[in-house]
Design an enzyme around this catalytic site. Sequence first.
Site, PDB file in Angstrom:
ATOM      1  N   SER A   1      37.060  47.564  40.580  1.00  0.00           N
ATOM      2  CA  SER A   1      38.140  47.524  39.596  1.00  0.00           C
ATOM      3  C   SER A   1      38.752  48.902  39.446  1.00  0.00           C
ATOM      4  O   SER A   1      38.070  49.858  39.063  1.00  0.00           O
ATOM      5  CB  SER A   1      37.603  47.056  38.242  1.00  0.00           C
ATOM      6  OG  SER A   1      38.578  47.311  37.254  1.00  0.00           O
TER       7      SER A   1
ATOM      8  N   HIS B   1      40.387  44.938  42.614  1.00  0.00           N
ATOM      9  CA  HIS B   1      40.601  44.227  41.349  1.00  0.00           C
ATOM     10  C   HIS B   1      41.544  45.053  40.466  1.00  0.00           C
ATOM     11  O   HIS B   1      41.274  46.213  40.170  1.00  0.00           O
ATOM     12  CB  HIS B   1      39.247  44.023  40.667  1.00  0.00           C
ATOM     13  CG  HIS B   1      39.282  43.209  39.421  1.00  0.00           C
ATOM     14  ND1 HIS B   1      39.294  41.836  39.417  1.00  0.00           N
ATOM     15  CD2 HIS B   1      39.299  43.590  38.109  1.00  0.00           C
ATOM     16  CE1 HIS B   1      39.306  41.396  38.165  1.00  0.00           C
ATOM     17  NE2 HIS B   1      39.319  42.440  37.352  1.00  0.00           N
TER      18      HIS B   1
ATOM     19  N   ASP C   1      43.441  45.266  36.911  1.00  0.00           N
ATOM     20  CA  ASP C   1      43.431  44.747  35.538  1.00  0.00           C
ATOM     21  C   ASP C   1      44.769  45.010  34.857  1.00  0.00           C
ATOM     22  O   ASP C   1      45.117  46.154  34.578  1.00  0.00           O
ATOM     23  CB  ASP C   1      42.307  45.414  34.740  1.00  0.00           C
ATOM     24  CG  ASP C   1      40.939  44.923  35.165  1.00  0.00           C
ATOM     25  OD1 ASP C   1      40.720  43.700  35.107  1.00  0.00           O
ATOM     26  OD2 ASP C   1      40.105  45.761  35.561  1.00  0.00           O
TER      27      ASP C   1
ATOM     28  N   MET D   1      46.894  44.602  31.562  1.00  0.00           N
ATOM     29  CA  MET D   1      46.696  44.372  30.116  1.00  0.00           C
ATOM     30  C   MET D   1      47.990  44.683  29.382  1.00  0.00           C
ATOM     31  O   MET D   1      48.668  45.666  29.697  1.00  0.00           O
ATOM     32  CB  MET D   1      45.591  45.273  29.582  1.00  0.00           C
ATOM     33  CG  MET D   1      44.269  45.161  30.325  1.00  0.00           C
ATOM     34  SD  MET D   1      42.992  46.106  29.500  1.00  0.00           S
ATOM     35  CE  MET D   1      41.684  46.047  30.735  1.00  0.00           C
TER      36      MET D   1
ATOM     37  N   HIS E   1      43.985  40.541  37.793  1.00  0.00           N
ATOM     38  CA  HIS E   1      43.390  39.898  36.614  1.00  0.00           C
ATOM     39  C   HIS E   1      44.348  40.122  35.445  1.00  0.00           C
ATOM     40  O   HIS E   1      44.446  41.230  34.927  1.00  0.00           O
ATOM     41  CB  HIS E   1      42.009  40.535  36.362  1.00  0.00           C
ATOM     42  CG  HIS E   1      41.315  40.042  35.150  1.00  0.00           C
ATOM     43  ND1 HIS E   1      40.226  40.691  34.598  1.00  0.00           N
ATOM     44  CD2 HIS E   1      41.535  38.954  34.354  1.00  0.00           C
ATOM     45  CE1 HIS E   1      39.804  40.030  33.532  1.00  0.00           C
ATOM     46  NE2 HIS E   1      40.587  38.985  33.353  1.00  0.00           N
TER      47      HIS E   1
ATOM     48  N   MET F   1      45.345  39.997  31.910  1.00  0.00           N
ATOM     49  CA  MET F   1      44.902  39.883  30.510  1.00  0.00           C
ATOM     50  C   MET F   1      46.140  40.048  29.645  1.00  0.00           C
ATOM     51  O   MET F   1      46.328  41.060  28.959  1.00  0.00           O
ATOM     52  CB  MET F   1      43.829  40.940  30.215  1.00  0.00           C
ATOM     53  CG  MET F   1      42.480  40.582  30.843  1.00  0.00           C
ATOM     54  SD  MET F   1      41.390  42.014  30.989  1.00  0.00           S
ATOM     55  CE  MET F   1      42.022  42.696  32.514  1.00  0.00           C
TER      56      MET F   1
ATOM     57  N   MET G   1      34.006  35.971  32.301  1.00  0.00           N
ATOM     58  CA  MET G   1      33.916  37.340  31.775  1.00  0.00           C
ATOM     59  C   MET G   1      32.510  37.575  31.225  1.00  0.00           C
ATOM     60  O   MET G   1      32.002  36.765  30.444  1.00  0.00           O
ATOM     61  CB  MET G   1      34.938  37.576  30.663  1.00  0.00           C
ATOM     62  CG  MET G   1      36.395  37.602  31.106  1.00  0.00           C
ATOM     63  SD  MET G   1      36.775  38.866  32.348  1.00  0.00           S
ATOM     64  CE  MET G   1      36.340  40.382  31.485  1.00  0.00           C
TER      65      MET G   1
ATOM     66  N   GLY H   1      39.172  43.920  28.057  1.00  0.00           N
ATOM     67  CA  GLY H   1      39.937  44.987  27.419  1.00  0.00           C
ATOM     68  C   GLY H   1      39.574  46.388  27.885  1.00  0.00           C
ATOM     69  O   GLY H   1      40.440  47.246  27.974  1.00  0.00           O
ATOM     70  N   PHE H   2      38.292  46.592  28.206  1.00  0.00           N
ATOM     71  CA  PHE H   2      37.860  47.945  28.545  1.00  0.00           C
ATOM     72  C   PHE H   2      36.784  47.926  29.626  1.00  0.00           C
ATOM     73  O   PHE H   2      35.971  46.991  29.672  1.00  0.00           O
ATOM     74  CB  PHE H   2      37.294  48.650  27.298  1.00  0.00           C
ATOM     75  CG  PHE H   2      38.322  48.766  26.207  1.00  0.00           C
ATOM     76  CD1 PHE H   2      39.228  49.819  26.187  1.00  0.00           C
ATOM     77  CD2 PHE H   2      38.408  47.784  25.220  1.00  0.00           C
ATOM     78  CE1 PHE H   2      40.208  49.900  25.201  1.00  0.00           C
ATOM     79  CE2 PHE H   2      39.384  47.852  24.239  1.00  0.00           C
ATOM     80  CZ  PHE H   2      40.278  48.919  24.220  1.00  0.00           C
ATOM     81  N   GLY H   3      36.778  48.980  30.447  1.00  0.00           N
ATOM     82  CA  GLY H   3      35.706  49.168  31.409  1.00  0.00           C
ATOM     83  C   GLY H   3      34.511  49.806  30.733  1.00  0.00           C
ATOM     84  O   GLY H   3      34.593  50.273  29.585  1.00  0.00           O
ATOM     85  N   GLY H   4      33.395  49.819  31.433  1.00  0.00           N
ATOM     86  CA  GLY H   4      32.226  50.560  30.959  1.00  0.00           C
ATOM     87  C   GLY H   4      31.455  49.924  29.814  1.00  0.00           C
ATOM     88  O   GLY H   4      30.626  50.583  29.189  1.00  0.00           O
TER      89      GLY H   4
ATOM     90  N   ASP I   1      32.883  39.499  35.868  1.00  0.00           N
ATOM     91  CA  ASP I   1      33.613  40.745  35.605  1.00  0.00           C
ATOM     92  C   ASP I   1      33.159  41.314  34.269  1.00  0.00           C
ATOM     93  O   ASP I   1      33.290  40.659  33.240  1.00  0.00           O
ATOM     94  CB  ASP I   1      35.122  40.428  35.590  1.00  0.00           C
ATOM     95  CG  ASP I   1      35.992  41.649  35.339  1.00  0.00           C
ATOM     96  OD1 ASP I   1      35.486  42.787  35.363  1.00  0.00           O
ATOM     97  OD2 ASP I   1      37.211  41.447  35.123  1.00  0.00           O
ATOM     98  N   GLY I   2      32.643  42.539  34.324  1.00  0.00           N
ATOM     99  CA  GLY I   2      32.239  43.235  33.102  1.00  0.00           C
ATOM    100  C   GLY I   2      30.779  43.625  33.120  1.00  0.00           C
ATOM    101  O   GLY I   2      29.904  42.757  33.117  1.00  0.00           O
ATOM    102  N   GLY I   3      30.505  44.922  33.198  1.00  0.00           N
ATOM    103  CA  GLY I   3      29.130  45.402  33.150  1.00  0.00           C
ATOM    104  C   GLY I   3      28.313  45.077  34.385  1.00  0.00           C
ATOM    105  O   GLY I   3      27.077  45.117  34.346  1.00  0.00           O
TER     106      GLY I   3
ATOM    107  N   GLY J   1      33.690  48.091  38.096  1.00  0.00           N
ATOM    108  CA  GLY J   1      34.555  49.239  37.841  1.00  0.00           C
ATOM    109  C   GLY J   1      33.753  50.521  37.796  1.00  0.00           C
ATOM    110  O   GLY J   1      33.685  51.264  38.778  1.00  0.00           O
ATOM    111  N   SER J   2      33.107  50.762  36.667  1.00  0.00           N
ATOM    112  CA  SER J   2      32.378  52.027  36.504  1.00  0.00           C
ATOM    113  C   SER J   2      31.233  52.167  37.506  1.00  0.00           C
ATOM    114  O   SER J   2      30.936  53.275  37.952  1.00  0.00           O
ATOM    115  CB  SER J   2      31.884  52.171  35.062  1.00  0.00           C
ATOM    116  OG  SER J   2      31.329  50.975  34.598  1.00  0.00           O
TER     117      SER J   2
HETATM  118  C1  DX5 Z   1      37.559  44.539  31.547  1.00  0.00           C
HETATM  119  C2  DX5 Z   1      38.108  44.395  32.931  1.00  0.00           C
HETATM  120  C3  DX5 Z   1      37.154  44.750  33.996  1.00  0.00           C
HETATM  121  C4  DX5 Z   1      36.669  46.184  33.975  1.00  0.00           C
HETATM  122  C5  DX5 Z   1      35.222  46.139  34.361  1.00  0.00           C
HETATM  123  O1  DX5 Z   1      38.352  43.853  30.650  1.00  0.00           O
HETATM  124  O2  DX5 Z   1      38.526  43.061  33.158  1.00  0.00           O
HETATM  125  O3  DX5 Z   1      37.671  44.431  35.279  1.00  0.00           O
HETATM  126  O4  DX5 Z   1      37.335  47.050  34.842  1.00  0.00           O
HETATM  127  O5  DX5 Z   1      34.686  47.406  34.246  1.00  0.00           O
HETATM  128  P1  DX5 Z   1      33.109  47.647  34.326  1.00  0.00           P
HETATM  129  O6  DX5 Z   1      32.673  47.190  35.669  1.00  0.00           O
HETATM  130  O7  DX5 Z   1      32.995  49.131  34.134  1.00  0.00           O
HETATM  131  O8  DX5 Z   1      32.483  46.859  33.203  1.00  0.00           O
HETATM  132 ZN    ZN Z   2      39.031  42.529  35.245  1.00  0.00          ZN
END
Ligand code: DX5
Ligand code: ZN
Length: 227
Positions: A7, A30, A32, A34, A63, A65, A134, A139-142, A172-174, A194-195
């Site tokens: 991501s 990927h 994102d 938003m 993706h 959002m 999800m 909304g946010f990475g990490g 997707d997420g964590g 992502g992270s």
């Molecule tokens: C969050 C995004 C994800 C995000 C995941 O809303 O949809 O794609 O980048 O980031 P990580 O892998 O760091 O949780």
């Molecule tokens: Zn995403």
Amino acid sequence: MAQINPSILSADFARLADEAEAVRGSDWLHVDVMDNHFVPNLTLGIPVVESLARATDIPLDCHLMIEDPDRWAPQYVEAGAGSITFHVEAAAAPVRLAREIRAKGARASMALKPGTPIEPYEDLLPELDMLLIMTVEPGFGGQAFLDIMLPKIRRTRELIAKHDLELWLQVDGGVSAATIERCAEAGADVFVAGSAVYGAEDPAQAVRNLRELADKASAEAWWTCEH
Ligand code: DX5
Ligand code: ZN
């Protein structure tokens, strides 16, 4: 084989072409999108997707959002995305939208937030190429992985088997080396990270590590025929 989709939300937005190059060997990139309405964050839109599609040969997994995906999603296909994910919570007519995305030549995918169950959408699954579960609030990475989503992944994999569908199941997420095996064991086969990728010293190596962990876990899992 497991697909790993880095991501770019965790990448350097001023150097997106280089950041795509840094994950060469990935299945998809990927992206994102938003709008600060569907989620409380604002990222990028159609012009950036257009430029990125020209700058890399890794296909783009967009993706969305955003509110009103019925209106906007088709324009992301025209911008060059190979796969479009819209949120069912935001779509007015998900079947019509999935058909329109496919008719324009992209893969159609639908996302569920953590609080949205899969069961009401069982009959829609044949209209889709991928379903995104999800594993954090979008909304946010990490953010920390929500392992309470594992039963939903498992139930979705059961529905895919029951209807004998060619449907990819994305999480997707964590997703990281600490959580990817649980996702694969439960039934996911496409992994957004992502992270865990862009936070690594060598992002391309992080992708290979994640793929190896996922492949091993799914080869031994209840839902594959390989054991
Ligand atoms: C969050 C995004 C994800 C995000 C995941 O809303 O949809 O794609 O980048 O980031 P990580 O892998 O760091 O949780
Ligand atoms: Zn995403």
